[in-house]
Scaffold this motif. Sequence first.
Motif, PDB file in Angstrom:
ATOM      1  N   MET A   1      26.467  92.884 -36.437  1.00  0.00           N
ATOM      2  CA  MET A   1      26.282  91.447 -36.072  1.00  0.00           C
ATOM      3  C   MET A   1      24.971  90.872 -36.335  1.00  0.00           C
TER       4      MET A   1
ATOM      5  N   THR B   1      30.713  84.153 -25.898  1.00  0.00           N
ATOM      6  CA  THR B   1      30.600  84.416 -24.465  1.00  0.00           C
ATOM      7  C   THR B   1      29.044  84.639 -23.887  1.00  0.00           C
ATOM      8  N   ARG B   2      28.308  84.883 -25.255  1.00  0.00           N
ATOM      9  CA  ARG B   2      26.840  85.113 -25.049  1.00  0.00           C
ATOM     10  C   ARG B   2      26.136  84.046 -26.123  1.00  0.00           C
TER      11      ARG B   2
ATOM     12  N   TRP C   1      35.118  81.048 -28.918  1.00  0.00           N
ATOM     13  CA  TRP C   1      33.967  80.686 -28.476  1.00  0.00           C
ATOM     14  C   TRP C   1      33.075  81.896 -27.984  1.00  0.00           C
TER      15      TRP C   1
ATOM     16  N   ILE D   1      24.220  87.735 -33.890  1.00  0.00           N
ATOM     17  CA  ILE D   1      24.157  86.202 -33.827  1.00  0.00           C
ATOM     18  C   ILE D   1      25.807  85.743 -33.702  1.00  0.00           C
ATOM     19  N   LEU D   2      26.758  86.472 -33.304  1.00  0.00           N
ATOM     20  CA  LEU D   2      27.974  86.186 -32.923  1.00  0.00           C
ATOM     21  C   LEU D   2      27.809  85.739 -31.550  1.00  0.00           C
TER      22      LEU D   2
ATOM     23  N   GLY E   1      29.326  87.427 -29.133  1.00  0.00           N
ATOM     24  CA  GLY E   1      30.587  88.059 -28.265  1.00  0.00           C
ATOM     25  C   GLY E   1      31.717  87.146 -28.412  1.00  0.00           C
ATOM     26  N   PRO E   2      32.305  86.860 -29.566  1.00  0.00           N
ATOM     27  CA  PRO E   2      33.551  85.931 -29.525  1.00  0.00           C
ATOM     28  C   PRO E   2      34.514  86.310 -28.639  1.00  0.00           C
ATOM     29  N   ALA E   3      35.238  85.089 -28.035  1.00  0.00           N
ATOM     30  CA  ALA E   3      36.357  85.228 -27.154  1.00  0.00           C
ATOM     31  C   ALA E   3      37.358  84.237 -27.708  1.00  0.00           C
TER      32      ALA E   3
ATOM     33  N   LEU F   1      37.142  80.383 -18.270  1.00  0.00           N
ATOM     34  CA  LEU F   1      36.319  79.509 -19.351  1.00  0.00           C
ATOM     35  C   LEU F   1      37.022  79.345 -20.630  1.00  0.00           C
TER      36      LEU F   1
ATOM     37  N   THR G   1      38.538  88.068 -29.312  1.00  0.00           N
ATOM     38  CA  THR G   1      37.837  88.548 -30.280  1.00  0.00           C
ATOM     39  C   THR G   1      38.484  88.488 -31.613  1.00  0.00           C
TER      40      THR G   1
ATOM     41  N   LEU H   1      35.938  84.994 -17.452  1.00  0.00           N
ATOM     42  CA  LEU H   1      36.250  84.840 -18.917  1.00  0.00           C
ATOM     43  C   LEU H   1      37.510  83.954 -18.886  1.00  0.00           C
TER      44      LEU H   1
ATOM     45  N   GLU I   1      33.345  85.825 -36.792  1.00  0.00           N
ATOM     46  CA  GLU I   1      32.911  87.039 -37.380  1.00  0.00           C
ATOM     47  C   GLU I   1      32.820  86.684 -38.865  1.00  0.00           C
TER      48      GLU I   1
ATOM     49  N   PRO J   1      34.373  89.980 -23.728  1.00  0.00           N
ATOM     50  CA  PRO J   1      35.865  90.179 -24.028  1.00  0.00           C
ATOM     51  C   PRO J   1      36.191  91.495 -24.526  1.00  0.00           C
TER      52      PRO J   1
ATOM     53  N   ARG K   1      28.182  90.264 -19.703  1.00  0.00           N
ATOM     54  CA  ARG K   1      29.088  89.367 -18.589  1.00  0.00           C
ATOM     55  C   ARG K   1      29.871  88.637 -19.637  1.00  0.00           C
ATOM     56  N   ASN K   2      30.942  88.733 -18.726  1.00  0.00           N
ATOM     57  CA  ASN K   2      32.153  88.042 -19.508  1.00  0.00           C
ATOM     58  C   ASN K   2      32.719  88.698 -20.825  1.00  0.00           C
TER      59      ASN K   2
END
Lengths: 166, 544
Positions: free
Chosen positions: A145, B463-464, B461, B487-488, B490-492, B60, B494, B57, B518, A46, A43-44
Amino acid sequence: MSDNPDLPVFLQLSEALTGVKASSFDRATTPGTPAKIGDLQPRNSPIHLAPVYLLLLQSRDRIGIETILKRFGGAPAGQAPGIIRDLLKDPHLGPICRSIIKLWYLGTWYSPTMPGKPEFVVSSQAYIESLVWKVAQAHPAGYSMAPFGHWADDPPPLSEFITFAG
Amino acid sequence: MAARIILPRFALLLIVGCLCTPSAGDVAGDDVTPLIDLRLQIPGDFFSPAKGPERTLDRLQHDFDLYSWETFVAINWPYDENENADAKQMIGNAKVGEHNDQPDHPAYWETWRSVLLAFPTDGAEPDDWDLTQERGVHHAVPLGYGDSTCPDEPIYRADGKTTTGLTLKDVLADRKYRFVNKLGKMHTWFQEEQALDSGPLVDRNGRYVRYEIVINRDAYDYIRQNNLNTVEGQQSHIDSGKRFVFPVGEFELADPKDPFSKPKLDNSPGVEGHRPITKAVGAILIKAAWKELSVGEAEGGRFHSRETIVYTPKDPLNNSNTHIFRLVNLGLVGIHIVHKSADVAQWNWSTFEQIDNCPEYADRNKPNSLPGSEGRYNFYDAELFNSQDPTEAARSLNTPPPRPWNPRQSKAEPVKRRGQIVRMIPITADVKHLNDRFHEKLREKNPRSVWQYYQLVSTQWPTRPAGLFATHAERDGDVLDLSRVDILGGPAPTLLANAVLETYIQARTPNASSSCMECHANALSPSGHFSDFTFILERAKHKP
């Protein structure tokens, strides 16, 4: 994010082919269940792999992928498994479907006409996000990660990596 | 602590939103989230009024960028004699001394403490925050290896040759002076900072950029109260079953008894219910980059500037056996604001730059076209680029000067050793538009406001976002529950780089090019424990 109108059906097709959830379109999932990194379209996200893969397929065999999407997208609910079986048996469309599976699992393009020979890795993101790593409860060489020291413990359960469809 | 895992409110809304819409591709419009008056309240957390399918996306991202600007305004607010943001003043239009309507003024974040104060070199307990305020000591004298100082140390002028007549004792006693030293991750005594391993950044005047890290009270007190300034203190913290989790910012809740209730909205004039009320600020870490201003640059009024003591340690490796303190007028050229908040456990990563820093890569052949810039950039010379052999010109981009590096020298570095910096990832159209809108608001307060010459680059930020432990009431500050496989979150976007803070690692290669989250996901304590996305705990000393 791509505005490609075929994207929703492509994700549903990908879910049926790979057995992995395409979470953006999973309206039945209980709200509050977090998307997994192995989901086809977290979801969402990037990362946007789905539009890249669709574009690649359209550039290689537009008629073939459009035929597949039309057959799959136009099918009545509940008939997806049967349609997938038929597609995989089709001498022209079956190899394209197998290339889609390889895209998601390996991040690598295999031409449908030369299914045993990898042509290229689609991108560094495609390599990192390949489902094969998640299914193996592992991570690609050189990229993880997981937190520092994770190698000292057993990997987390498969359910933390990936959500299977069905 | 025994706890159940829950998701932050922001994540729940995000997920519900995405379940209702297949596309995260909407472009955020002009007024999707109303702007409010400029104000001194630091947003305690991320807030988006978007609901359901609106939470794409891009939407936000837009609201995170809005949060960044509101935070930037608040931390740069003028402050009063008690070092609180001053409600009687206005950013960019302040009373400084006897002068009203000042377009520039000391900024609230500059009252925060140098990270050096939180980790005394002798392993002693850091002073109480209030005590450091009472003494007027916000910045430790940043000594290098083998250096020592005496109270009568002379303070030189910017040229490094003539003295100001002041001594170290004088400037330490006068609260208006600040200290900076860092040049970049170069070698031994420079190894503290940004611009990263590949070398220092030299501006187009031939002067080395300096860097600093300051932390706010929530972060400082967390380190001090948990004895995290020493290796032994950190180990004891881990041995007692705790993790390193900095305090989170949060909003007041509409129903204080329900930890999952919506945030309470602020209905004061100028806000009109469009933003929540901050209950706690949480930990904020600042990284700032400064350049020495020429007289012309200072008079141009496009920089936030401070008279600062620039310290250059001795450097035996480069045959420099004495250190030097210089009094220099520094102009702010870049700033990271890193904020931990309840719904964004992987921290909010905002980054700003002075608008004249450099062109985007596509504009590398053109001079600066911004009004009032006179065609000049701080870190780029288009005329030089166009006059060079194309191969040589291309190679000069985003390349550090060859060794030796000598920031002690009084003369400027020659033209060929000065930075030719370009931005590799363009600022998005939506952020550019948001920058314009905030610049307009700042000009409304004072057409000469220096803050109109700063731009948001972007906000990174998760995303998860990580789930929180237990409830707001129970969690006792220990809230982080990062996924063991990711642990990241999903940075947006990236990748994100500030051209003067991540100068030489701007590109598009995951886990190699600049990405705040990251990189900082690798941050550890000296004992090898995850240190909550900040490297500052590495500075712990051994207990005496």
